[in-house]
Design an enzyme around this catalytic site. Sequence first.
Site, PDB file in Angstrom:
ATOM      1  N   CYS A 113       0.817  -1.227   0.000  1.00 39.30           N
ATOM      2  CA  CYS A 113       0.000   0.000   0.000  1.00 39.30           C
ATOM      3  C   CYS A 113       0.848   1.273   0.000  1.00 39.30           C
ATOM      4  CB  CYS A 113      -0.945   0.013   1.195  1.00 39.30           C
ATOM      5  SG  CYS A 113      -2.103  -1.356   1.152  1.00 39.30           S
ATOM      6  N   HIS A 250      -3.489   7.292   2.553  1.00 33.66           N
ATOM      7  CA  HIS A 250      -3.855   5.984   2.031  1.00 33.66           C
ATOM      8  C   HIS A 250      -5.227   5.633   2.608  1.00 33.66           C
ATOM      9  CE1 HIS A 250      -4.021   1.867   0.980  1.00 33.66           C
ATOM     10  NE2 HIS A 250      -3.785   1.412   2.199  1.00 33.66           N
ATOM     11  N   ASN A 280     -10.150  -0.130  -0.198  1.00 33.42           N
ATOM     12  CA  ASN A 280      -8.697  -0.020  -0.160  1.00 33.42           C
ATOM     13  C   ASN A 280      -8.131  -0.529  -1.495  1.00 33.42           C
ATOM     14  OD1 ASN A 280      -5.968  -0.348   0.274  1.00 33.42           O
ATOM     15  ND2 ASN A 280      -6.178  -1.354   2.258  1.00 33.42           N
TER      16      ASN A 280
END
Length: 323
Positions: A113, A250, A280
């Site tokens: 990520c 994020h 996500n």
Amino acid sequence: MIKSIIAGVGGYLPEKILTNFDLEKMVETSDEWIRERTGIQSRHIASDEQTTSSLAVLAAKEALKNAKISGDEIDLIILATTTPDDTTPATAMRVQAELGAINAFAFDVQAACSGFMYALSVADKFIKTKSVKTALVIGAETLSRIVDWKDRNTCVLFGDGAGAVIVKGEEETEENKDTGIINIILHSDGRLRDLLTTTGGVSRTQTAGFVHMEGREVFRHAVTNLSNVAQELIDTSNIKLSDVDYLVPHQANLRIIEGTAKKLDIPMEKVIVTLPEQGNTSAASIPLALYEGVKSQKLKKGDLILLDAMGAGFTWAGALIRL
Ligand code: UT7
């Protein structure tokens, strides 16, 4: 001195949308649980024909259009992904070919990520050392391909998509003095790799495996690491937190985003949140949030933006940029 200027941003989300209500029919979960614990309402899922590179190409074309440049003007392509099209060559190679970026060299970066932040940092260094002039930095994922759709602990969290940024080297002038990439800080701690991982991999099992996460443990580290790296950025950049116009984090969990913003004393009106509609998207989440911010005209030229990311590895990172 050379500055790395953000010249254009692009994004692409697949058409197919999977809602929490759709997931209720697939695993033992509820819209209420997912919304309360994560903030997610729906996510985009790539069609059978789409791959990470095809999403990346669409995001990149949008970024090129917005930067008003063509593929052959790119010197460097870095694509951050955990879900490559093939084991080899790099997914960036397909993107290079599709964009006609014949003058570029291209490679992938794998930092989960935090991948986009790692890729942006590498591009920034190539630009500031005058090795390249124009870089295309992409975060692209088809996480739906490595999600176990029977595991309610993970399948409700992730989505597919791609975001892209054109970074250009410019000689510093009075006009651009305070713009561009100001600072990027990267961190990792491999001792924590098993807390967020896949159940397989090329060398270990000859399969891609499925995402496995110790959610509570990851959550615990996330807020601490993200606020610490943000503070570290501020402490080393001669900038005050109150100078920051927007936080572009994020997008993993709304509670993590709110917790980090609170620790940094940044009001939620100054935070770009795409999580409810996107879930996500790992390496794609930050460039997609940037794209959303620019498109909605929340982010404007001259804004000071704090980016932060945390993911498998663990990897985590922060960046300060001025549009
Ligand atoms: O992008 C990389 C970084 N990733 C992250 O930052 C993710 C960090 N972690 C999280 O976001 C959260 O930990 C989750 C959203 C993954 C989980 O939320 P949580 O509040 O930490 O829940 P939990 O894992 O502690 O589970 C609480 C309960 C459990 O039941 P019991 O053991 O209390 O009976 C789970 O089995 O919720 C249950 N549960 C679910 N229930 C309904 C777990 N997933 C689901 C689900 N639907 N989808």
